[in-house]
Scaffold this motif. Structure first.
Motif, PDB file in Angstrom:
ATOM      1  N   GLY A   1       2.495  13.354   3.382  1.00 22.74           N
ATOM      2  CA  GLY A   1       2.599  13.942   2.043  1.00 22.74           C
ATOM      3  C   GLY A   1       2.308  12.961   0.919  1.00 22.74           C
ATOM      4  N   LYS A   2       1.749  11.812   1.277  1.00 22.42           N
ATOM      5  CA  LYS A   2       1.434  10.837   0.228  1.00 22.42           C
ATOM      6  C   LYS A   2      -0.003  11.031  -0.239  1.00 22.42           C
ATOM      7  CE  LYS A   2       4.579   7.734   2.562  1.00 22.42           C
ATOM      8  NZ  LYS A   2       5.772   8.033   1.800  1.00 22.42           N
ATOM      9  N   ARG A   3      -0.248  10.706  -1.480  1.00 23.34           N
ATOM     10  CA  ARG A   3      -1.619  10.723  -1.989  1.00 23.34           C
ATOM     11  C   ARG A   3      -2.225   9.348  -1.718  1.00 23.34           C
ATOM     12  NH1 ARG A   3      -4.399  15.016  -4.024  1.00 23.34           N
ATOM     13  NH2 ARG A   3      -5.152  13.767  -5.777  1.00 23.34           N
ATOM     14  N   VAL A   4      -3.476   9.346  -1.271  1.00 18.93           N
ATOM     15  CA  VAL A   4      -4.090   8.092  -0.812  1.00 18.93           C
ATOM     16  C   VAL A   4      -5.356   7.772  -1.615  1.00 18.93           C
ATOM     17  CG1 VAL A   4      -5.202   6.974   1.161  1.00 18.93           C
ATOM     18  CG2 VAL A   4      -3.159   8.371   1.511  1.00 18.93           C
ATOM     19  N   ILE A   5      -5.397   6.543  -2.104  1.00 24.38           N
ATOM     20  CA  ILE A   5      -6.583   6.060  -2.827  1.00 24.38           C
ATOM     21  C   ILE A   5      -7.174   4.911  -2.019  1.00 24.38           C
ATOM     22  CG2 ILE A   5      -7.433   4.996  -4.961  1.00 24.38           C
ATOM     23  CD1 ILE A   5      -4.780   6.090  -6.294  1.00 24.38           C
ATOM     24  N   ALA A   6      -8.477   4.991  -1.704  1.00 23.09           N
ATOM     25  CA  ALA A   6      -9.120   3.916  -0.935  1.00 23.09           C
ATOM     26  C   ALA A   6     -10.156   3.202  -1.796  1.00 23.09           C
ATOM     27  CB  ALA A   6      -9.802   4.511   0.295  1.00 23.09           C
ATOM     28  N   ILE A   7     -10.395   1.944  -1.478  1.00 26.30           N
ATOM     29  CA  ILE A   7     -11.555   1.238  -2.048  1.00 26.30           C
ATOM     30  C   ILE A   7     -12.357   0.778  -0.842  1.00 26.30           C
ATOM     31  CG2 ILE A   7     -12.396  -0.679  -3.467  1.00 26.30           C
ATOM     32  CD1 ILE A   7      -9.675  -0.739  -4.869  1.00 26.30           C
ATOM     33  N   ASP A   8     -13.568   1.289  -0.701  1.00 26.91           N
ATOM     34  CA  ASP A   8     -14.349   0.999   0.494  1.00 26.91           C
ATOM     35  C   ASP A   8     -15.830   1.149   0.174  1.00 26.91           C
ATOM     36  OD1 ASP A   8     -15.495   0.899   3.050  1.00 26.91           O
ATOM     37  OD2 ASP A   8     -13.802   1.937   3.972  1.00 26.91           O
ATOM     38  N   LEU A   9     -16.597   0.081   0.435  1.00 22.81           N
ATOM     39  CA  LEU A   9     -18.034   0.133   0.146  1.00 22.81           C
ATOM     40  C   LEU A   9     -18.780   1.081   1.080  1.00 22.81           C
ATOM     41  CD1 LEU A   9     -18.605  -3.605  -0.709  1.00 22.81           C
ATOM     42  CD2 LEU A   9     -19.479  -1.704  -2.073  1.00 22.81           C
ATOM     43  N   ASN A  10     -18.146   1.470   2.169  1.00 23.98           N
ATOM     44  CA  ASN A  10     -18.802   2.366   3.129  1.00 23.98           C
ATOM     45  C   ASN A  10     -18.372   3.818   2.888  1.00 23.98           C
ATOM     46  OD1 ASN A  10     -19.773   3.758   5.303  1.00 23.98           O
ATOM     47  ND2 ASN A  10     -18.669   2.571   6.862  1.00 23.98           N
ATOM     48  N   PRO A  11     -19.281   4.632   2.293  1.00 26.50           N
ATOM     49  CA  PRO A  11     -18.877   6.015   1.998  1.00 26.50           C
ATOM     50  C   PRO A  11     -18.737   6.874   3.250  1.00 26.50           C
ATOM     51  CG  PRO A  11     -21.187   5.670   1.440  1.00 26.50           C
ATOM     52  CD  PRO A  11     -20.660   4.337   1.892  1.00 26.50           C
ATOM     53  N   MET A  12     -19.176   6.327   4.406  1.00 30.04           N
ATOM     54  CA  MET A  12     -19.073   7.111   5.649  1.00 30.04           C
ATOM     55  C   MET A  12     -17.829   6.761   6.448  1.00 30.04           C
ATOM     56  SD  MET A  12     -23.034   6.780   6.817  1.00 30.04           S
ATOM     57  CE  MET A  12     -23.150   5.122   6.198  1.00 30.04           C
TER      58      MET A  12
ATOM     59  N   ILE B   1     -12.952   5.025  -3.754  1.00 27.39           N
ATOM     60  CA  ILE B   1     -13.802   4.304  -4.719  1.00 27.39           C
ATOM     61  C   ILE B   1     -14.834   3.526  -3.902  1.00 27.39           C
ATOM     62  CG2 ILE B   1     -13.835   2.530  -6.507  1.00 27.39           C
ATOM     63  CD1 ILE B   1     -10.785   3.232  -6.969  1.00 27.39           C
ATOM     64  N   VAL B   2     -16.095   3.981  -3.962  1.00 29.00           N
ATOM     65  CA  VAL B   2     -17.149   3.310  -3.188  1.00 29.00           C
ATOM     66  C   VAL B   2     -17.718   2.187  -4.049  1.00 29.00           C
ATOM     67  CG1 VAL B   2     -19.324   3.599  -1.938  1.00 29.00           C
ATOM     68  CG2 VAL B   2     -17.625   5.441  -1.940  1.00 29.00           C
ATOM     69  N   ASP B   3     -17.089   1.040  -3.976  1.00 26.88           N
ATOM     70  CA  ASP B   3     -17.498  -0.094  -4.810  1.00 26.88           C
ATOM     71  C   ASP B   3     -16.912  -1.368  -4.216  1.00 26.88           C
ATOM     72  OD1 ASP B   3     -18.758  -1.324  -6.935  1.00 26.88           O
ATOM     73  OD2 ASP B   3     -17.172  -0.923  -8.382  1.00 26.88           O
ATOM     74  N   ASN B   4     -17.469  -2.489  -4.622  1.00 23.47           N
ATOM     75  CA  ASN B   4     -16.906  -3.767  -4.183  1.00 23.47           C
ATOM     76  C   ASN B   4     -15.568  -3.980  -4.888  1.00 23.47           C
ATOM     77  OD1 ASN B   4     -16.415  -6.552  -3.585  1.00 23.47           O
ATOM     78  ND2 ASN B   4     -18.611  -6.777  -3.253  1.00 23.47           N
TER      79      ASN B   4
ATOM     80  N   LEU C   1     -18.246  11.469  -2.535  1.00 25.22           N
ATOM     81  CA  LEU C   1     -18.790  10.671  -1.427  1.00 25.22           C
ATOM     82  C   LEU C   1     -20.231  11.078  -1.129  1.00 25.22           C
ATOM     83  CD1 LEU C   1     -15.822  10.436   1.100  1.00 25.22           C
ATOM     84  CD2 LEU C   1     -16.745   8.629  -0.340  1.00 25.22           C
ATOM     85  N   LYS C   2     -20.493  12.372  -1.179  1.00 25.28           N
ATOM     86  CA  LYS C   2     -21.861  12.839  -0.936  1.00 25.28           C
ATOM     87  C   LYS C   2     -22.797  12.292  -2.019  1.00 25.28           C
ATOM     88  CE  LYS C   2     -20.942  17.102   1.528  1.00 25.28           C
ATOM     89  NZ  LYS C   2     -20.620  18.508   1.303  1.00 25.28           N
TER      90      LYS C   2
END
Ligand code: PTJ
Length: 253
Positions: free
Chosen positions: A175-186, A197-200, A236-237
């Motif tokens: 039930g937690k909201r999740v925020i990711a930072i990841d250069l790999n959108p896949m 967040i697709v960024d360095n 992401l798309k």
């Protein structure tokens, strides 16, 4: 002091590598962290080593989400500590988040070293060190299942930069909201997150800080709107299409 010549055409990228290698030598980063960074760099190269407009809108939604949260937590691993220690501390203060060390390659010695390094950069409390306040999330199949009762276990929103996979889904199930930072959108993490967040991370964190300063005074309804209009799947798309178009343009010369 950096050993990278200022005039080197890839000076910034080499300086970032240097931070990670120094982190490895001082016991913050695992060897796997160096290879993980290389994977990130490859995606960043395709992105043109710039923050896309799609990443900017994910950043705005993520900061709104953290400002609206009651118990936000920023999860820090070895790479994150080595790359952006001061920025993690500044962002945590601006959005009122707790900081917790959470490692894939578990090690008490590294937990202590990372917490000490974050304190050196201004952090007050750093959770996730040792076993006194530890509890387990059984749904997670790695050392990341060890979380702090005062931090991730009690959180409503968790920022998980540079993740390795199954945790985003497990946290969402709780039930937690999740925020990711990841250069790999896949990546599984990017797809499982509420906001990816697709960024360095070296560019995303300063932008998150800037955004937190500029939107923190907005009324809650405005922040809510920013958050609600964000669609992770569509974003992401769009990020993937951005990469594809860039490759297509480059291939045409
Ligand atoms: O310190 P630990 O023990 O928690 O281990 C940390 C690593 C990074 C080794 C661990 O989390 C891991 O194995 O991660 P993965 O599975 O390699 O996933 C890391 C993701 O982060 C990959 O999708 C990379 O593309 C991405 N990545 C790497 N460097 C960056 C990045 N994303 C944003 N900014 C970066 N600088």
């Amino acid at each position: 002091m950096s050993r990278v010549p200022k005039a080197h055409p890839r000076a910034e990228s080499l300086r970032v590598r240097e931070r990670l290698v120094d982190g490895f030598k001082s016991g913050l980063v695992v060897p796997e962290g160096l290879t993980a960074h290389g994977r990130g760099e490859a995606f960043d190269y395709i992105l043109g080593e710039r923050t896309s407009k799609f990443a900017r809108s994910a950043i705005e939604a993520a900061v709104a989400e953290m400002l609206l949260a009651e118990r936000p937590v920023i999860s820090v691993n070895g790479n994150v500590a080595a790359l952006v220690p001061a920025e993690i501390v500044t962002l945590a203060k601006l959005v009122g988040a707790k900081i917790e060390v959470n490692l894939f390659h578990g090690s008490n010695r590294r937990e202590v070293a990372i917490a000490k390094y974050l304190r050196k950069h201004g952090a007050e409390d750093v959770f996730g060190v040792g076993s006194k306040f530890a509890t387990r999330i059984p749904e997670i199949n790695s050392n990341r299942r060890k979380v702090d009762r005062r931090g991730i276990a009690a959180s409503d929103v968790v920022l998980i930069p540079l993740e390795d996979g199954d945790r985003a889904m497990a946290l969402r199930k709780l039930g937690k909201r999740v925020i990711a930072i990841d250069l790999n959108p896949m990546s599984r993490t990017a797809r499982a997150a509420d906001i990816a967040i697709v960024d360095n991370i070296t560019r995303a964190l300063p932008l998150m800080i800037e955004t937190a300063k500029s939107i923190s005074q907005k009324p809650r309804e405005k922040l809510q709107k920013i958050m609600e209009k964000f669609d992770n799947n569509a974003n992401l798309k769009a990020s993937l299409r951005f990469m594809l178009e860039r490759l297509e343009n480059l291939s045409r010369g």
